[in-house]
Scaffold this active site. Sequence first.
Site, short mmCIF file in Angstrom:
data_model
loop_
_atom_site.label_atom_id
_atom_site.label_comp_id
_atom_site.label_asym_id
_atom_site.label_seq_id
_atom_site.Cartn_x
_atom_site.Cartn_y
_atom_site.Cartn_z
NE ARG A 119 -16.31 19.03 45.35
CZ ARG A 119 -16.85 19.26 44.39
NH1 ARG A 119 -18.21 19.86 44.49
NH2 ARG A 119 -16.39 19.14 43.22
CE LYS A 126 -21.46 17.64 45.48
NZ LYS A 126 -22.62 18.33 45.64
CD GLU A 170 -28.18 33.79 40.16
OE1 GLU A 170 -27.64 32.87 40.60
OE2 GLU A 170 -28.91 34.26 40.21
CD GLU A 204 -35.54 28.83 51.19
OE1 GLU A 204 -35.29 27.51 51.16
OE2 GLU A 204 -34.54 29.54 51.60
CG HIS A 206 -34.09 23.35 50.28
ND1 HIS A 206 -34.90 24.51 50.55
CD2 HIS A 206 -32.85 23.80 50.34
CE1 HIS A 206 -33.95 25.49 50.60
NE2 HIS A 206 -32.64 25.01 50.47
CB CYS A 233 -34.42 29.07 47.79
SG CYS A 233 -32.93 29.54 48.04
#
Length: 765
Positions: A17, A20, A491, A672, A701, A733
């Site tokens: 990655r 990223k 979560e 969404e 986002h 979201c």
Amino acid sequence: MAIKTSGVGYPRLGERREWKKLLESFWAGKITDSQFEVTSKELRLNDLAKQKALGLDLIQVADYSNYDHVQDLSVAFNVIPARFGSYTKKLSLTEYFALSRGTVDAVASDMTKWFNINYHYTVPEFDNVDFKLLDNRWLTFYNEAKSELGIDGKPVILGPISYLKLGKLNGEYVNDEQLPILLEQVLPLYEQIFSELATAGVQWVQVDEPTLVKVTDEAEVAIYDHALQVIRNAAPSIKLELETYFDSIDPFEAVTNLPVDAIGLDFVNDNGENLVNLQRFGFPADKILAAGIVDGHNIWTSNLADKLDLIEKLQDITPNLWIQPSNSLLHVPITTKNETTIDSTLKNGLAFADEKIHELVILAQAVNDGQTAVQTELDANQEYLTALNASVARNNQNVAQAIQELPQLNVERHAQFAERIKLQQANLQLPLLPTTTIGSFPQSSEVRSNRLAWRKGKITQAEYDHFIESETKRWLEIQEELGLDVLVHGEFERTDMVEYFGEKLTGFYASQNGWVQSYGARGVRPPVIFGDVEYTEPITVKETVYAQSQTDKIVKGMLTAPLTIINWSFVRDDIPKVQVENQIALALREEVLNLEEAGIKIIQVDEPALREGLPLKRRNWQTYLDDAVYSFKITTTGVKDATQIHTHMCYSDFEDIIGTISALDADVISIETSRSRGEIITAFEKNGYDKEIGLGVYDIHSPRVPKVEEIVDNINRALRVIDPKQFWINPDCGLKTRQESETIAALQNMIAARNEVLATLATPV
């Protein structure tokens, strides 16, 4: 005639990655523009060098992107919404990223799924556009590959028709009347690009027109013909490869007669239709068939014997043949070599991007030099596949029996919604316009570092559990202080909403480095479903019950639904996908019942990927949708009527599937909507909806914090269509990818907006 191997596209993320991390370092202000450019160049050259070393004959270039390949075309063509400014030259990195990430004053561009897979592209906006070429990136990357690596590459560009069809004008996707007008404005830019490429000596250009697989009428092919002819005339020395993927071609003869030199067809995701059409209609003798025979969207080792049989059939039709992946390898991980802890039987059954290229090379050698030249590889391939299919994991008798008995299972709620909702309202005692979030809260560096330390054995299970509980409690207190009505546990124990469930069920493998790009720098690691799926222990009960014990407010249980797990996983291909979907549903049904037994009053079973997975051809929709409803009901219908079932879906065009959404029979659905600026609301305006609903009121986002008045406008737009008694207030979201400060600020504004709207409503009955 010898066949050649050809690339279509390659992953961007990097084996570890690296891509990223580069983007995130730039966004965090840790590196300069020039440092970014230097590292970016190193990464793309390394990827090209690797493909060359693997033996690929035709290597694509310019498929690399700093964010998204559709956005690259937009910024090159000056298709930049006015809210981001006016430009006369190539955008800086900061200006480029603003389109997809937004700014304090400008809402980010809409983002939606790339056809029916879990990749998101930045939607072009064609309002008041002054088309002009700001950057011929295809020429830059071609010259770079040639001078640095000696690769005479094949530039890849999204074709003009697909580019325009994927964009919006006046808030709606470009229609058939608008398309020719826009095409005449954009074609001169393609002419300029191709003319400059021809001057540089480019031999082949790959023109992607994936929207061709959605064309059903031969007359619709004419506009593609016109565009390609204009491009060909601008650069007659360049050979054009027209690339299609993700499905079959319906107006087959019209497409294969388009003015190009090679045509790419998908022989993996086409339901066998492309081969049938080839055998029926033949193939032009003056063209090359670029046959996508290795699955570019899944990770299983090809059956090389079957692929050789397919190649033989194709050669019977045309001797002019390239073999390639079915679509860009952007959608699979890079290499299995970094999967160091995996069982050998499973590892031998996997093929990531590099292994797929190797498969193509082996197949070409078998055809060109004779199978004896690669017999050892061919024999090993058959041994690997036999071992995997004979494994205990793929022959679970308990699961086989459960699937056999499935037709006897009742998959309907006891009462109709109108009766259930009365019981639920009495049970839950929620206010008008109740507020909640979708499920996840920010996964800070502390959360990630503790999880990593636990996985590496540096902290004990007890220490990790204590940390998760403390983080859960902290965010419960934050939610209470904000004034949210229905809470979530956050979560923090979950790496990913699909991967986490895969780790708890049999038949799943969680890869070490099987990362793929979802959008921008967002990488996901799809679980590998390699065997039969069975429930063996509670998955979410402990964390949810703990959260509920810490507050007097209601805490939702949070699960991921079967079809989303399927669509966001790499699914075994030895049995029908729907059978795997139902295995997962039966397992999750047990988890739902365990949550209810533990006293959880609201259980959310998220199905964000339902719409995105629709087959591209409408004739295949109903079976898919019926299967989706059935698996959702298997999961959710065992509960009592007073238990409220929620679900969540991501942004998309829902008008065509309102009936399916209702058929799920979820008591509350959240969708969404904010990036599309409310256009989804029109679907409910036209069709109506009889259950409760939350249309996302702000975009998660983007890092920008929405203003109260923006959220008020979004709520009021929805309330013109939806009764306030039906409406929930929530973000678009989950909030996993956001920073804590911006999350709290945005939720504060959301609550303030709800309260402002609530004050304007009549006293609730």
